[in-house]
Motif scaffolding. Structure first.
Motif: not given
Length: 151
Positions: A1-12, A22-30
């Motif tokens: 069974m394949q492991r689930p992915a972990v995503y790191t994203v910046h968002y606006r 709301d935004t992650s710009e200038g801070g930690e991505p989600l």
């Protein structure tokens, strides 16, 4: 069974007129694991199968975001429930504990001895507009799988 992915994203997150609310710009991505409850379904579906460097414009309808506004979560309660609040005002937020679950309520009206409160998520009922940039995609670690089982 394949492991689930972990995503790191910046968002606006933008409102319907394009204003950034709301935004992650200038801070930690989600960062979130595929299938977790920590991020709305609309974002999870949008990034599925994507890779680092991908940029997306995503429109998330309420049912894929924070749900429709539920009128049953808007109630009138006695002012006495706020007896320790000296200056109760519209817009104030409070955390309540009802059994196993904590819930945030917002005061939306005051009518004499009745206080109108709303327990909907502030974004319930709204279509959400996101700009997403995928920063990283990796397999979930053993620790992540143990602490947050995928759905």
């Amino acid at each position: 069974m394949q492991r689930p992915a972990v995503y790191t994203v910046h968002y606006r997150l933008k409102n319907r007129t394009g204003e950034v609310v709301d935004t992650s710009e200038g801070g930690e991505p989600l960062t979130f694991m595929e299938g977790s409850d920590s991020v709305i379904k609309g974002i999870q579906e949008a990034v599925k199968g994507r890779g680092p460097g991908d940029c997306l414009e995503v429109t998330v309808p309420p049912e894929m975001g924070y749900g429709e506004h539920n009128s049953e979560l808007v109630r009138r309660v006695p002012r006495s429930m706020f007896e320790y609040v000296d200056d109760l005002r519209i817009g104030m937020k409070f955390q309540t504990n009802t059994g196993d679950e904590a819930q945030v309520i917002k005061v939306v009206g005051i009518d004499g001895n009745l206080v109108h409160v709303d327990a909907n998520h502030p974004l319930a009922g709204f279509t959400l507009y996101f700009d997403l940039e995928i920063v990283q995609v990796r397999e979930a670690s053993d620790d992540e799988l143990g602490s947050e089982p995928p759905r």
